[in-house]
Design an enzyme around this catalytic site. Structure first.
Site, PDB file in Angstrom:
ATOM      1  CE  LYS A 129      44.242  78.447   4.625  1.00  0.00           C
ATOM      2  NZ  LYS A 129      44.761  78.583   5.982  1.00  0.00           N
ATOM      3  CG  HIS A 132      49.693  70.590   3.976  1.00  0.00           C
ATOM      4  ND1 HIS A 132      50.066  69.978   5.140  1.00  0.00           N
ATOM      5  CD2 HIS A 132      49.133  71.773   4.326  1.00  0.00           C
ATOM      6  CE1 HIS A 132      49.754  70.768   6.160  1.00  0.00           C
ATOM      7  NE2 HIS A 132      49.184  71.848   5.688  1.00  0.00           N
ATOM      8  CG  HIS A 135      45.644  68.723   6.331  1.00  0.00           C
ATOM      9  ND1 HIS A 135      45.932  69.803   5.546  1.00  0.00           N
ATOM     10  CD2 HIS A 135      44.999  69.212   7.417  1.00  0.00           C
ATOM     11  CE1 HIS A 135      45.479  70.897   6.129  1.00  0.00           C
ATOM     12  NE2 HIS A 135      44.918  70.569   7.268  1.00  0.00           N
TER      13      HIS A 135
HETATM   14  N1  ARG Z   1      41.340  72.772  10.404  1.00  0.00           N
HETATM   15  C1  ARG Z   1      42.397  72.709  11.357  1.00  0.00           C
HETATM   16  C2  ARG Z   1      43.746  72.756  10.656  1.00  0.00           C
HETATM   17  O1  ARG Z   1      43.854  72.374   9.511  1.00  0.00           O
HETATM   18  C3  ARG Z   1      42.341  71.447  12.212  1.00  0.00           C
HETATM   19  C4  ARG Z   1      41.068  71.254  12.988  1.00  0.00           C
HETATM   20  C5  ARG Z   1      41.218  70.264  14.093  1.00  0.00           C
HETATM   21  N2  ARG Z   1      40.004  70.016  14.811  1.00  0.00           N
HETATM   22  C6  ARG Z   1      39.434  70.842  15.665  1.00  0.00           C
HETATM   23  N3  ARG Z   1      38.282  70.502  16.212  1.00  0.00           N
HETATM   24  N4  ARG Z   1      39.988  72.001  16.015  1.00  0.00           N
HETATM   25  O2  ARG Z   1      44.722  73.135  11.259  1.00  0.00           O
END
Ligand code: ARG
Length: 572
Positions: A129, A132, A135
């Site tokens: 993905k 964006h 992030h």
């Molecule tokens: N990949 C997730 C997202 O983009 C965020 C992960 C955050 N870290 C974690 N340990 N859950 O929404």
């Protein structure tokens, strides 16, 4: 540096016998208005003990104070129930400036990594993905917290918990097989992966059976099917290449890229542990941990087909991190939409009787919107971060062309300023607030922006250069502190003296915005000082005394920007 507040508390202790020095210290306030002094002591709390009205108490105490007996107070004034204290300005300036000039380029940054490890989980985008604007916030906030904790003497460990596992990869494999080709993915990268991911969801409305196909593929991945895993590895590689480009532009690095998939072979043990500790309940074939007593929906550990979930991987990762890094804190920077997720699995760790559950911290932030639209991957209505950063650099280049076409290094400065502007804007307000992105605000050189702070830093550098000083190796000065105690000078010096406290507060509240706002305050106070005081005057000692303020400001602004993850060009 002398702690005047502490000295004041000790001084007042002799006059107020019914309170301890610690109590007095805690009660001392810093008035918002400089006319009210540098410190104020409110007497309301004494009324009960002394059986008198607070203004009377304040007056009586004030009458007993002889400021001649201490060197750091130059005036005392009683207004209503308050006793206001004015610090000896010369002494104040001397203390702060001597301190900054002693620490030089390290001012505010306590180097040493003596206080233990702090793990910071940030950025953590999802493979396949696009990266964006949402992030971006996690990346820049996390990067700033990383630097803030290091400045306080911790060792920061930055973890990019990549979203590289989960049912979406089943969808992607199905979508790839149905709607794409090797050539298309190789040529177009993430945007092709995104196109087919969006298409998958559209098609699934009419052909719901592809959802089941996708689930089956993910189960295959979990079982180790090589064909599925090869595709997954390839999607990951394609994505990482694009993420790395963005990290490079932002100047952000990580100590570990262990993402969700890293925990695949470690989850079974955690599920067993949960069962051994009798925390698991089986509900319709799924394994869950009930959290009713905490008023939360159950935390899902495995689905009825046995596959793992986001929370399973987070619980496993937290255990792994505790074992590997023995962290003092483990911090997760994500959008606030994930509040429930973190609250749930933090609770599960607590129920597993790990006392370090209280060291897990979720730092949630608000949403970034653009042109009113919400940013989401499903609908394809996303804005690619890379495009925003490139646009910021281009727009900055145009501003420089117009304002300062002679500037050497234009390309480099445009990058530092354009990207710095976007980063600064993301952290200027409390991070829980939503942001409506606006180019006009972000790139306003006179507003409360990154470019304004950078510009002030460059202005300080230019004064130093005009004075014939080498910016790399600034000399020590002979300073006459009695000559630099005018209002504007004292105001900037007071700001400079707050830096360490601000860094500490920013860490305590997980708020890089404290640093951003502080940088603005310093820049504004410096510009007032600069306006009021000619610096490059004839008289050597006066010139050097004022230059010492410029030097101290340069160190402070540069380090404040550093803590935000922003470069400080010396010319712009
Ligand atoms: N990949 C997730 C997202 O983009 C965020 C992960 C955050 N870290 C974690 N340990 N859950 O929404």
């Amino acid at each position: 540096m002398r702690d005047f507040k502490l000295e004041l508390a000790s001084f007042l202790k002799d006059k107020i016998s019914c309170l301890s020095q610690e109590e007095i210290y805690a009660m001392i306030e810093i008035p918002t208005n400089d006319n009210m002094g540098d410190y104020a002591f409110p007497c309301f709390k004494l009324a009960k003990e002394l059986r008198k009205a607070p203004p009377i108490i304040a007056k009586e105490i004030t009458d007993t104070i002889d400021i001649e007996t201490v060197d750091f107070i130059s005036g005392v004034e009683n207004i209503n129930a308050y006793i206001n204290f004015f610090l000896n300005k010369t002494l104040l300036v001397q203390e702060v400036i001597t301190d900054v000039l002693k620490e030089k380029t390290n001012y505010g940054l306590e180097i040493g990594n003596k206080k233990g490890n702090v793990v910071i989980d940030y950025s953590s985008p999802n493979i396949a993905k696009p990266f964006h604007v949402g992030h971006l916030r996690s990346t820049v906030i996390g990067n700033s917290l990383y630097r803030i904790f290091e400045a306080l003497g911790y060792k920061s460990i930055g973890v990019n918990h990549l979203g590289d596992w989960g049912t979406q990869f089943g969808k992607l494999i199905v979508a790839y097989k149905k709607y794409s080709s090797k050539e298309a993915v190789e040529q177009k990268g993430i945007s092709e992966l995104l196109r087919i991911y969006v298409l998958f969801h559209e098609e699934a409305k009419n052909y719901p059976e592809i959802e089941q196909e996708a689930r089956d593929y993910f189960t295959e991945m979990e079982k180790g099917n090589e064909e599925a895993l090869d595709l997954w590895r390839w999607f990951k590689e394609v994505s990482m290449k694009e993420f790395e480009r963005v990290y490079k532009m932002l100047g952000v690095t990580f100590d570990s890229y262990n993402g969700e998939a890293f925990y695949n072979d470690k989850m079974a043990e955690v599920v067993r542990e949960l069962e051994d500790k009798e925390l698991i309940e089986v509900s319709e074939g799924a394994k869950i941990v009930r959290l009713e007593e905490s008023n939360m929906a159950p935390c899902l550990i495995t689905k009825n087909d046995g596959s793992s979930l986001y929370a399973t991987r987070d619980i496993t990762a937290a255990k792994y991190r505790k074992e590997t890094y023995d962290f003092k804190k483990c911090i997760y920077v994500t959008a606030l939409q994930q509040n429930l997720h973190f609250a749930q699995w933090f609770k599960v760790i607590e129920k597993m009787s790990y006392d370090w559950s209280s060291d897990l911290v979720h730092v949630p932030f608000g949403m970034v919107s653009m042109e009113g639209g919400k940013l989401s991957t499903r609908s394809g209505n996303i804005i690619f971060l890379e495009d925003i950063l490139k646009e910021a650099v281009d727009k900055t280049k145009a501003i420089i062309e117009e304002k300062n076409p002679q500037l050497p290094n234009k390309e480099e400065v445009a990058k530092q300023v354009g990207i710095g502007a976007v980063i600064f804007d993301d952290m200027y307000n409390n991070i829980i607030k939503d942001i409506q992105f606006s180019w006009e605000r972000v790139l306003n050189f006179d507003g409360e922006t990154g470019p304004y702070v950078q510009y002030t830093h460059a202005r300080a550098c230019s004064v130093l250069k005009k004075a014939g000083l080498n910016l790399e190796e600034l000399p020590s000065f002979d300073i006459d502190f009695t000559r630099i105690s005018d209002e504007a000078t004292v105001a900037i010096v007071k700001e400079l003296g707050k830096f360490k406290k601000i860094i500490k507060d920013a860490a305590d509240h997980y708020e890089p915005s404290y640093i951003a706002r502080y940088a603005i305050n310093v820049a504004q106070a410096f510009n007032k000082f600069y306006h009021d005081n000619p610096i490059l005057v004839e008289e050597e000692i006066l010139k050097n005394s004022r230059l010492s303020i410029v030097v101290a400001t340069k160190y402070t602004l540069k380090n404040a920007l550093y803590l935000l993850g922003i470069d400080a060009p010396t010319q712009m």
